[in-house]
Design a protein around this motif. Structure first.
Motif, PDB file in Angstrom:
ATOM      1  N   GLY A  51      18.712   7.527 -23.246  1.00  0.00           N
ATOM      2  CA  GLY A  51      16.844   7.201 -22.560  1.00  0.00           C
ATOM      3  C   GLY A  51      16.311   6.448 -23.719  1.00  0.00           C
ATOM      4  N   PRO A  52      15.043   6.018 -23.240  1.00  0.00           N
ATOM      5  CA  PRO A  52      14.513   6.504 -21.807  1.00  0.00           C
ATOM      6  C   PRO A  52      15.121   5.005 -20.983  1.00  0.00           C
ATOM      7  N   ALA A  53      14.868   5.591 -20.053  1.00  0.00           N
ATOM      8  CA  ALA A  53      15.165   4.804 -18.585  1.00  0.00           C
ATOM      9  C   ALA A  53      14.515   5.362 -17.167  1.00  0.00           C
ATOM     10  N   TRP A  54      13.804   4.176 -16.931  1.00  0.00           N
ATOM     11  CA  TRP A  54      13.138   3.976 -15.881  1.00  0.00           C
ATOM     12  C   TRP A  54      13.487   4.143 -14.303  1.00  0.00           C
ATOM     13  N   TYR A  55      13.177   4.937 -13.803  1.00  0.00           N
ATOM     14  CA  TYR A  55      13.603   4.114 -12.353  1.00  0.00           C
ATOM     15  C   TYR A  55      12.044   4.700 -11.138  1.00  0.00           C
ATOM     16  N   SER A 112       0.590  -1.414   0.336  1.00  0.00           N
ATOM     17  CA  SER A 112       0.128  -0.152   0.257  1.00  0.00           C
ATOM     18  C   SER A 112       0.731   0.848  -0.109  1.00  0.00           C
ATOM     19  N   TYR A 113       2.260   1.203  -0.410  1.00  0.00           N
ATOM     20  CA  TYR A 113       2.585   2.500  -0.595  1.00  0.00           C
ATOM     21  C   TYR A 113       2.565   3.032  -2.370  1.00  0.00           C
ATOM     22  N   ILE A 114       2.889   4.260  -1.897  1.00  0.00           N
ATOM     23  CA  ILE A 114       2.116   5.155  -3.029  1.00  0.00           C
ATOM     24  C   ILE A 114       3.420   5.548  -3.804  1.00  0.00           C
ATOM     25  N   ARG A 115       4.009   4.988  -4.876  1.00  0.00           N
ATOM     26  CA  ARG A 115       5.422   4.947  -5.281  1.00  0.00           C
ATOM     27  C   ARG A 115       4.970   5.635  -6.351  1.00  0.00           C
ATOM     28  N   LEU A 116       6.167   6.529  -7.194  1.00  0.00           N
ATOM     29  CA  LEU A 116       6.407   7.284  -8.557  1.00  0.00           C
ATOM     30  C   LEU A 116       7.537   6.238  -9.879  1.00  0.00           C
ATOM     31  N   SER A 117       7.030   6.152 -10.671  1.00  0.00           N
ATOM     32  CA  SER A 117       8.297   5.607 -11.939  1.00  0.00           C
ATOM     33  C   SER A 117       8.113   6.999 -12.396  1.00  0.00           C
ATOM     34  N   LEU A 118       9.474   6.956 -12.671  1.00  0.00           N
ATOM     35  CA  LEU A 118       9.890   8.161 -13.212  1.00  0.00           C
ATOM     36  C   LEU A 118      11.032   7.956 -14.915  1.00  0.00           C
ATOM     37  N   CYS A 119      10.590   8.477 -16.344  1.00  0.00           N
ATOM     38  CA  CYS A 119      11.209   8.142 -16.944  1.00  0.00           C
ATOM     39  C   CYS A 119      12.163   9.243 -17.490  1.00  0.00           C
ATOM     40  N   ASP A 120      13.607   9.230 -17.470  1.00  0.00           N
ATOM     41  CA  ASP A 120      14.295   9.798 -18.016  1.00  0.00           C
ATOM     42  C   ASP A 120      14.674  10.322 -19.212  1.00  0.00           C
ATOM     43  N   MET A 121      14.097  10.884 -19.751  1.00  0.00           N
ATOM     44  CA  MET A 121      14.480  10.493 -21.274  1.00  0.00           C
ATOM     45  C   MET A 121      15.492  11.211 -22.474  1.00  0.00           C
ATOM     46  N   MET A 122      16.792  12.139 -21.920  1.00  0.00           N
ATOM     47  CA  MET A 122      17.300  12.322 -21.528  1.00  0.00           C
ATOM     48  C   MET A 122      18.664  11.376 -22.496  1.00  0.00           C
ATOM     49  N   PRO A 123      18.923  11.616 -22.962  1.00  0.00           N
ATOM     50  CA  PRO A 123      20.282  10.555 -24.784  1.00  0.00           C
ATOM     51  C   PRO A 123      21.071   9.871 -23.456  1.00  0.00           C
TER      52      PRO A 123
END
Length: 469
Positions: A114-118, A101-112
């Motif tokens: 990329g893309p890389a998710w964390y 039940s933890y709310i998590r954020l996954s973010l995508c870095d589009m800088m070359p």
């Protein structure tokens, strides 16, 4: 009703639905976002994991990306749980709830390159269900969610979550999933939220305080109000929600013009009965002409269960372009998500018409107009127009005062392609053309390019554009 459906299909301007998900799903709700150059990101849940796939205007659908392998908890993806960032190069953000039940954020870095998710780590304060997110002009990610009858809000600055704000608390004997919220950022940078609790409530954060909650719907005996959805532009903040009075389902909406709320506007439903597995809902977005676009689903019985996915637009007091986007007799489907970008309105939804639940998508073309110049004179870099382009595009920028300016074009790997401006410029609105050639006068190839404005005082703004040869 059948004649009406036939007529809707005749005027239908949406593309033929395509299957987005490559495999069978475990009852999921999709979410969608679009950037300024037409990259479409679709998110969904399958096998306790979070997945995404991107549609590229010059390359079609990408392979499927696994965002996170941590076990997700249903419901963890809705039409309000995805947004794009406002960093120098926009990132993509999806909010979800893990098995603890933890709310998590996954973010995508589009800088070359990329893309890389964390994914953000768990925070013991940020727990609940049905998160909705938006980003502000400073790059913070705002989140509103429900937790045991309470609606909570916080913002994530890229490193940590802020102190929690309790918006309202309601006594409840309902299931957790019935408490839902929506969120958006308006042109003034205020964070607007709406949520259900007996009726639909709305309030906003002005940078210092939360406003007093206002009621947008009138409560009646036997009424139910769920799934408020929000969107906004430079003129209005829109809120749409599902309303039921003794089982008579309607979808309603209102807008705030900066001074007051409009009267209630009713969606033009096709069926007399609206229903679904858990709770059907609508999705809304705005195009660059201020026109409201809506996608919703209706599911009813006529001899057997069937569903209808509807798309339509609203402006100047009337509903236009209402059309059936998808319809299947003898199967369940619904939970649409809708977004606007690159002069297209995209919609995705789930359907079991192929035997198992899968995600499908479609879009309709919208007559485009150029970005408008900001009303307040501040540093601004506008989206190039046209975009994508073939031989020539125009880039406009705004300077609030005289400044040394660099305007440069970079390739996807970060290498310099062309220096368009380098010198002192007076305050005002400026326009620069690019003919798609590099520093040596050679035509560059099709693909994504970044253009960056640098000005005195450490100002640096970056946008993306696409060349199609």
């Amino acid at each position: 009703m059948y004649l009406f459906l036939i007529l809707l299909f005749v005027v239908q301007q949406w593309t033929t639905p395509v299957r987005v998900s490559p495999d069978s799903l475990d009852d999921t709700h999709p979410a969608i976002c679009i950037d300024d150059v037409g990259f479409v990101w679709v998110y969904w849940y399958n096998s306790n994991h979070l997945w995404t796939r991107c549609y590229r205007p010059f390359g079609g659908w990408s392979e499927v990306f696994l965002i996170d392998t941590a076990k997700c908890k249903i419901p963890q993806v809705t039409t309000s749980s995805a947004c794009k960032g406002t960093y120098e190069i926009p990132d993509w953000i999806i909010a979800w709830v893990d098995s603890s039940s933890y709310i998590r954020l996954s973010l995508c870095d589009m800088m070359p390159p990329g893309p890389a998710w964390y994914t953000t780590p768990p925070d013991s304060r940020i727990m609940g269900y049905n998160p909705a997110i938006t980003s502000d002009t400073a790059g913070n990610i705002w989140c509103v969610w429900a937790d045991g009858g309470c609606y909570m809000a916080s913002c994530y600055d890229g490193t940590q979550w802020s102190d929690l704000d309790t918006l309202q608390k309601f006594p409840t004997t309902d299931t957790l999933e019935t408490f839902t919220a929506g969120i958006t950022t308006n042109h003034e940078g205020n964070i607007w939220v709406a949520y259900n609790g007996g009726v639909i409530w709305a309030q906003y954060w002005d940078g210092a305080n939360w406003s007093t909650p206002e009621t947008l719907s009138v409560g009646y005996a036997g009424s139910a109000y769920t799934y408020p959805m929000l969107c906004s532009d430079s003129q209005k903040v829109w809120i749409a929600w599902l309303n039921s009075v003794f089982g008579n389902w309607k979808i309603l909406c209102r807008y705030h013009n900066g001074m007051e709320w409009s009267e209630i506007i009713e969606f033009p439903l096709v069926s007399d009965t609206l229903g679904g597995y858990h709770n059907p809902h609508q999705a809304i977005c705005l195009d660059n002409q201020g026109r409201l676009w809506a996608g919703w689903w209706e599911e009813t019985w006529i001899e057997m269960l069937h569903y209808i996915i509807i798309g339509g637009s609203y402006s100047s007091g009337t509903w236009d372009d209402t059309a059936v986007v998808d319809y299947y007799y003898g199967a369940c489907g619904g939970y649409p998500s809708i977004a606007y970008g690159d002069n297209k309105v995209w919609m995705v939804w789930q359907s079991e018409k192929e035997g198992d639940y899968n995600i499908y998508g479609s879009y309709t073309e919208v007559t485009g107009v150029e970005d408008t110049i900001p009303i307040s004179m501040d540093f601004a870099l506008l989206q190039n127009y046209p975009n994508p382009f073939n031989t020539l595009t125009s880039i406009r920028y705004v300077l609030p005062n005289d400044s040394y300016v660099e305007l440069t074009v970079y390739g996807i790997q970060g290498h310099l392609v062309r220096r368009l401006t380098d010198g002192w410029k007076p305050s005002g609105i400026h326009s620069v053309g690019w003919d798609g050639k590099d520093e040596w006068g050679r035509d560059v190839g099709s693909g994504i390019y970044f253009y960056q404005l640098k000005a005195a005082g450490g100002i640096k703004i970056t946008r993306k554009m696409v060349i199609l040869r």
